[in-house]
Design a protein around this motif. Sequence first.
Motif, PDB file in Angstrom:
ATOM      1  N   THR A  30       0.434  -1.516   0.144  1.00  0.00           N
ATOM      2  CA  THR A  30      -0.193   0.190   0.086  1.00  0.00           C
ATOM      3  C   THR A  30       1.125   1.556  -0.010  1.00  0.00           C
ATOM      4  OG1 THR A  30       0.323   0.190   2.581  1.00  0.00           O
ATOM      5  CG2 THR A  30      -1.796  -1.372   1.027  1.00  0.00           C
ATOM      6  N   ASP A  31       0.490   2.277  -0.175  1.00  0.00           N
ATOM      7  CA  ASP A  31       0.924   3.339  -0.007  1.00  0.00           C
ATOM      8  C   ASP A  31       1.628   3.795   1.393  1.00  0.00           C
ATOM      9  OD1 ASP A  31       0.079   4.016  -2.740  1.00  0.00           O
ATOM     10  OD2 ASP A  31      -1.717   5.401  -1.591  1.00  0.00           O
ATOM     11  N   ASP A  32       1.264   3.191   2.155  1.00  0.00           N
ATOM     12  CA  ASP A  32       2.041   2.938   3.655  1.00  0.00           C
ATOM     13  C   ASP A  32       3.017   2.311   3.856  1.00  0.00           C
ATOM     14  OD1 ASP A  32       0.053   5.915   4.142  1.00  0.00           O
ATOM     15  OD2 ASP A  32      -1.691   4.358   4.585  1.00  0.00           O
ATOM     16  N   GLY A  33       2.841   1.153   3.211  1.00  0.00           N
ATOM     17  CA  GLY A  33       3.970   0.437   3.073  1.00  0.00           C
ATOM     18  C   GLY A  33       2.846  -1.371   2.794  1.00  0.00           C
ATOM     19  N   LYS A  34       3.666  -2.524   3.585  1.00  0.00           N
ATOM     20  CA  LYS A  34       3.066  -3.673   3.894  1.00  0.00           C
ATOM     21  C   LYS A  34       2.038  -3.761   4.175  1.00  0.00           C
ATOM     22  CE  LYS A  34       5.960  -5.982   1.091  1.00  0.00           C
ATOM     23  NZ  LYS A  34       5.672  -7.009   0.242  1.00  0.00           N
ATOM     24  N   ALA A  35       0.688  -4.388   4.347  1.00  0.00           N
ATOM     25  CA  ALA A  35      -0.334  -4.573   4.958  1.00  0.00           C
ATOM     26  C   ALA A  35      -0.519  -6.216   5.498  1.00  0.00           C
ATOM     27  CB  ALA A  35      -0.621  -3.479   5.009  1.00  0.00           C
ATOM     28  N   SER A  36      -1.556  -6.357   6.422  1.00  0.00           N
ATOM     29  CA  SER A  36      -2.502  -7.798   6.035  1.00  0.00           C
ATOM     30  C   SER A  36      -3.544  -6.444   6.145  1.00  0.00           C
ATOM     31  CB  SER A  36      -2.261  -7.861   7.649  1.00  0.00           C
ATOM     32  OG  SER A  36      -2.551  -7.328   7.825  1.00  0.00           O
ATOM     33  N   LEU A  37      -4.445  -7.957   5.633  1.00  0.00           N
ATOM     34  CA  LEU A  37      -6.108  -7.832   5.263  1.00  0.00           C
ATOM     35  C   LEU A  37      -6.772  -6.756   6.199  1.00  0.00           C
ATOM     36  CD1 LEU A  37      -8.375  -7.942   3.325  1.00  0.00           C
ATOM     37  CD2 LEU A  37      -8.885 -10.304   4.447  1.00  0.00           C
ATOM     38  N   ALA A  38      -6.441  -7.281   8.000  1.00  0.00           N
ATOM     39  CA  ALA A  38      -6.576  -6.480   9.186  1.00  0.00           C
ATOM     40  C   ALA A  38      -6.283  -5.581   8.695  1.00  0.00           C
ATOM     41  CB  ALA A  38      -6.360  -6.668   9.941  1.00  0.00           C
TER      42      ALA A  38
ATOM     43  N   TYR B 152      -0.872   4.810 -12.924  1.00  0.00           N
ATOM     44  CA  TYR B 152      -2.518   5.029 -12.930  1.00  0.00           C
ATOM     45  C   TYR B 152      -2.952   5.655 -12.769  1.00  0.00           C
ATOM     46  CZ  TYR B 152      -6.321   3.488 -15.844  1.00  0.00           C
ATOM     47  OH  TYR B 152      -7.503   3.632 -16.637  1.00  0.00           O
ATOM     48  N   LYS B 153      -3.032   5.427 -11.163  1.00  0.00           N
ATOM     49  CA  LYS B 153      -3.509   6.308 -10.187  1.00  0.00           C
ATOM     50  C   LYS B 153      -3.386   7.776 -10.465  1.00  0.00           C
ATOM     51  CE  LYS B 153      -4.539   6.330  -5.443  1.00  0.00           C
ATOM     52  NZ  LYS B 153      -4.573   6.096  -3.862  1.00  0.00           N
ATOM     53  N   GLN B 154      -2.615   7.988 -10.649  1.00  0.00           N
ATOM     54  CA  GLN B 154      -2.032   9.646 -10.682  1.00  0.00           C
ATOM     55  C   GLN B 154      -2.945  10.352 -12.051  1.00  0.00           C
ATOM     56  OE1 GLN B 154       2.160  10.621 -10.845  1.00  0.00           O
ATOM     57  NE2 GLN B 154       1.780  12.628 -10.574  1.00  0.00           N
ATOM     58  N   ARG B 155      -2.505   9.424 -12.892  1.00  0.00           N
ATOM     59  CA  ARG B 155      -3.009   9.497 -14.313  1.00  0.00           C
ATOM     60  C   ARG B 155      -4.769   9.865 -14.615  1.00  0.00           C
ATOM     61  NH1 ARG B 155      -3.729   5.187 -19.179  1.00  0.00           N
ATOM     62  NH2 ARG B 155      -5.839   6.727 -20.575  1.00  0.00           N
ATOM     63  N   MET B 156      -5.063   9.167 -13.622  1.00  0.00           N
ATOM     64  CA  MET B 156      -6.651   9.029 -13.529  1.00  0.00           C
ATOM     65  C   MET B 156      -7.393  10.052 -12.692  1.00  0.00           C
ATOM     66  SD  MET B 156      -8.011   6.498 -15.861  1.00  0.00           S
ATOM     67  CE  MET B 156      -6.833   7.669 -16.929  1.00  0.00           C
ATOM     68  N   GLY B 157      -6.249  10.553 -11.650  1.00  0.00           N
ATOM     69  CA  GLY B 157      -6.733  11.703 -11.245  1.00  0.00           C
ATOM     70  C   GLY B 157      -7.494  11.224  -9.783  1.00  0.00           C
ATOM     71  N   TRP B 158      -7.017  10.122  -9.091  1.00  0.00           N
ATOM     72  CA  TRP B 158      -7.797   9.480  -8.562  1.00  0.00           C
ATOM     73  C   TRP B 158      -7.464   9.412  -7.110  1.00  0.00           C
ATOM     74  CZ3 TRP B 158      -8.276   4.499 -11.315  1.00  0.00           C
ATOM     75  CH2 TRP B 158      -9.285   4.696 -12.488  1.00  0.00           C
ATOM     76  N   SER B 159      -8.104   9.076  -5.838  1.00  0.00           N
ATOM     77  CA  SER B 159      -7.428   9.605  -4.581  1.00  0.00           C
ATOM     78  C   SER B 159      -7.946   8.243  -3.817  1.00  0.00           C
ATOM     79  CB  SER B 159      -7.796  11.157  -3.746  1.00  0.00           C
ATOM     80  OG  SER B 159      -9.068  11.254  -3.820  1.00  0.00           O
ATOM     81  N   PHE B 160      -8.692   7.533  -3.839  1.00  0.00           N
ATOM     82  CA  PHE B 160      -9.162   6.915  -3.118  1.00  0.00           C
ATOM     83  C   PHE B 160      -7.712   5.735  -2.708  1.00  0.00           C
ATOM     84  CE2 PHE B 160      -9.912   5.300  -6.826  1.00  0.00           C
ATOM     85  CZ  PHE B 160     -10.007   4.175  -7.495  1.00  0.00           C
ATOM     86  N   PRO B 161      -7.797   5.283  -1.838  1.00  0.00           N
ATOM     87  CA  PRO B 161      -6.965   3.630  -1.906  1.00  0.00           C
ATOM     88  C   PRO B 161      -6.739   2.527  -2.404  1.00  0.00           C
ATOM     89  CG  PRO B 161      -8.976   3.475   0.183  1.00  0.00           C
ATOM     90  CD  PRO B 161      -9.235   4.753  -0.875  1.00  0.00           C
ATOM     91  N   TRP B 162      -5.796   2.073  -2.498  1.00  0.00           N
ATOM     92  CA  TRP B 162      -5.670   0.879  -3.659  1.00  0.00           C
ATOM     93  C   TRP B 162      -4.412   0.493  -3.394  1.00  0.00           C
ATOM     94  CZ3 TRP B 162      -5.878   2.694  -9.807  1.00  0.00           C
ATOM     95  CH2 TRP B 162      -5.295   1.141 -10.427  1.00  0.00           C
ATOM     96  N   ALA B 163      -4.314  -0.940  -3.148  1.00  0.00           N
ATOM     97  CA  ALA B 163      -3.519  -1.841  -2.728  1.00  0.00           C
ATOM     98  C   ALA B 163      -3.370  -2.924  -3.547  1.00  0.00           C
ATOM     99  CB  ALA B 163      -4.161  -2.461  -1.586  1.00  0.00           C
TER     100      ALA B 163
END
Length: 253
Positions: free
Chosen positions: A53-61, A123-134
């Motif tokens: 993720t943008d904030d590093g490694k993450a678990s499902l929780a 791709y997120k930057q190209r589309m102008g999106w801000s939602f979280p994407w993992a």
Amino acid sequence: MTTHVIGTREEWLAARLELLDAEKALTRRSDELAQQRQALPWVRVDKDYRFDTDDGKASLAELFQGRSQLLVYHFMFGPDYTAGCPSCSAVADGFNGFTVHLANHDVTLMAVSRAPLATLQAYKQRMGWSFPWASSFGGDFNFDFNVGFTEQQQREGRIDYNYERNGHAMDIMPAPEPVHQLAATCGTDAPTYSRDRPGMSAFVLEDGVVYHTYSTYARGVDGIWGMYPWLDRAPKGRNETGIWWRRHDEYNQ
């Protein structure tokens, strides 16, 4: 000259009131279906899924981001794609506005794809999106939730998608022309494109345990594809002949 039925205001109102009864019945039925979804048994998720993720490694929780509910959109963006699926991109165009409302109602909305994180971020930057994407790159998450498939499964005809085996247009070999068209927009071929599929899954976190509560696929995501509820209310409806939609920055090309 129009070929559609022309009537008086009185005739229109009579037909509209008849339609209103049907719309109300559909709304009540939709409410009942929502209750049925919420009544499904919860299935404990014990596997240790890991995401980038943008904030590093993450678990499902950790994807819940401190909330008790997680909605995952399975965005078609395979490791070999050069761009995200245009259909999923059209669906995701509505996410920016929804995430803040959902977040303030104890729900995290998160897209998850198999492509590497750096590819998703670009791709997120190209589309102008801000939602979280993992990114689930290299993991089993997409495969376990039936939105990712191997070459061997494809070759042997063992694709279980949307709760049936080999029942989707992307399972047909050779692939239909629309699948080739969509694959080309993602910089890949039809078989590679078809090894990723769209869908959404719901999870709940309770007493430190993650449970899977719901998944839907294929046309099951129509309800969150924002342009279609509008088109269903337009005078000419969906009025589709083939694949007409594009990524939002491609219409003027």
